[in-house]
Design a protein around this motif. Sequence first.
Motif, PDB file in Angstrom:
ATOM      1  N   ALA A 183       0.833  -1.212   0.000  1.00  0.00           N
ATOM      2  CA  ALA A 183       0.000   0.000   0.000  1.00  0.00           C
ATOM      3  C   ALA A 183       0.866   1.259   0.000  1.00  0.00           C
ATOM      4  O   ALA A 183       0.562   2.240  -0.699  1.00  0.00           O
ATOM      5  N   LEU A 184       1.958   1.240   0.756  1.00  0.00           N
ATOM      6  CA  LEU A 184       2.861   2.388   0.812  1.00  0.00           C
ATOM      7  C   LEU A 184       3.501   2.630  -0.551  1.00  0.00           C
ATOM      8  O   LEU A 184       3.550   3.779  -1.024  1.00  0.00           O
ATOM      9  N   TRP A 185       3.989   1.577  -1.182  1.00  0.00           N
ATOM     10  CA  TRP A 185       4.617   1.739  -2.495  1.00  0.00           C
ATOM     11  C   TRP A 185       3.606   2.212  -3.541  1.00  0.00           C
ATOM     12  O   TRP A 185       3.957   3.000  -4.426  1.00  0.00           O
ATOM     13  N   GLN A 186       2.387   1.741  -3.454  1.00  0.00           N
ATOM     14  CA  GLN A 186       1.364   2.211  -4.398  1.00  0.00           C
ATOM     15  C   GLN A 186       1.126   3.711  -4.215  1.00  0.00           C
ATOM     16  O   GLN A 186       1.006   4.462  -5.187  1.00  0.00           O
ATOM     17  N   GLN A 187       1.065   4.144  -2.970  1.00  0.00           N
ATOM     18  CA  GLN A 187       0.877   5.568  -2.685  1.00  0.00           C
ATOM     19  C   GLN A 187       2.058   6.383  -3.199  1.00  0.00           C
ATOM     20  O   GLN A 187       1.874   7.426  -3.861  1.00  0.00           O
ATOM     21  N   LEU A 188       3.280   5.922  -2.934  1.00  0.00           N
ATOM     22  CA  LEU A 188       4.472   6.639  -3.389  1.00  0.00           C
ATOM     23  C   LEU A 188       4.538   6.683  -4.910  1.00  0.00           C
ATOM     24  O   LEU A 188       4.976   7.690  -5.494  1.00  0.00           O
ATOM     25  N   ALA A 189       4.127   5.607  -5.547  1.00  0.00           N
ATOM     26  CA  ALA A 189       4.132   5.573  -7.009  1.00  0.00           C
ATOM     27  C   ALA A 189       3.226   6.663  -7.571  1.00  0.00           C
ATOM     28  O   ALA A 189       3.620   7.420  -8.471  1.00  0.00           O
TER      29      ALA A 189
END
Length: 358
Positions: A183-189
């Motif tokens: 979820a964090l990586w999706q947000q950062l992306a």
Amino acid sequence: MRARVLALYLPQFHPIEDNDRWWGKGFTEWTNVGKAKRYFSGHYQPRVPADLGYYDLRVPETRKAQADMARQYGVEGFIYWHYWFGNGKRLLERPFNEVLASGEPDFPFALAWANETWKGFAHGLTNRNTLIEQQYPGEEDYIAHFYEVLPAFKDKRYVTVDGKPIFMIYKPEQIPDVKAFIALWQQLARENGLKGIYFIAHSQHTHDPKDVTKYLELGYDRVYYVQLAAFFEERGFCTKAIGKFISKVFKLPRITSYKAFTKHHSQNIGQNPIYIPSLVPGWDHTPRSKHEGILTHNSTPRLFEQHVRQVVRSVQDVPMEERFIFIKSWNEWAEGNYMEPDLRWGHAYLEALKKEIE
């Protein structure tokens, strides 16, 4: 092309300080390949590279020759194994970093996070001591990791689905808070101009439909299913016990036929569009683990061609953008698992692949 074929790519073919310390000055994967021995009549060892020779991946011409060869025979791109051990510690990053920085070769790529602790036995030592531990320090480290790979995600060569760069995780459940990590990586992306990330879970075990639900709930988009480990796991108790006895008493590896493996593969490949199937040209772990290794005996280009045909048929109902097949792998020479030409078979495995893919 009838499918999008990507090949896993090992960057171990150049010396680094850590390997010098663990195995001796100048160690590369060729060290294990060169000292491999034959354990029985007909055992195909040692294996000697042909066209590309005992290459060094610090050499740009080598990397270009690999890409040109892969493209010629129907491989769309390489999936580079990516090593991030936590707290900013990376290994074997130089070949990919140079590909990224130089823009050459102009050949598609993606990354697969090899999130695994390294132990001596698995890599060619006689002991099982921990060489370097895979750690998961938490959110701060996850953010640092994301920004380390962001330049790759934004490169025009990066393989995407619906504009999302694909990213595979070798141990998909090992991350303590994997759902939060994804979820964090999706947000950062999204914050950095990407549509998101197309996460792929690497699965080596039984072909259990429950795995699909589990991985999707964690945030993965697809599951890359490698049936090799499952094949050895699912053999009968007596067969496994006899294999272990022979290995221990007679100092011989555990052997099965490549034909038996591919038959098992074809029977269990299934049609679930969530799974990405694998192509395995062969397997022989004895260069690293000696008599305790496992191998598939008598792999031939003809049998591999049949293997490719079955795998290609299994994905024909998947939309073309997601119709992936992953080769395990392009250059794992110390696992007897490679597509690059050797002195025995030359380009025959590559020709078999091209025939069925086209």
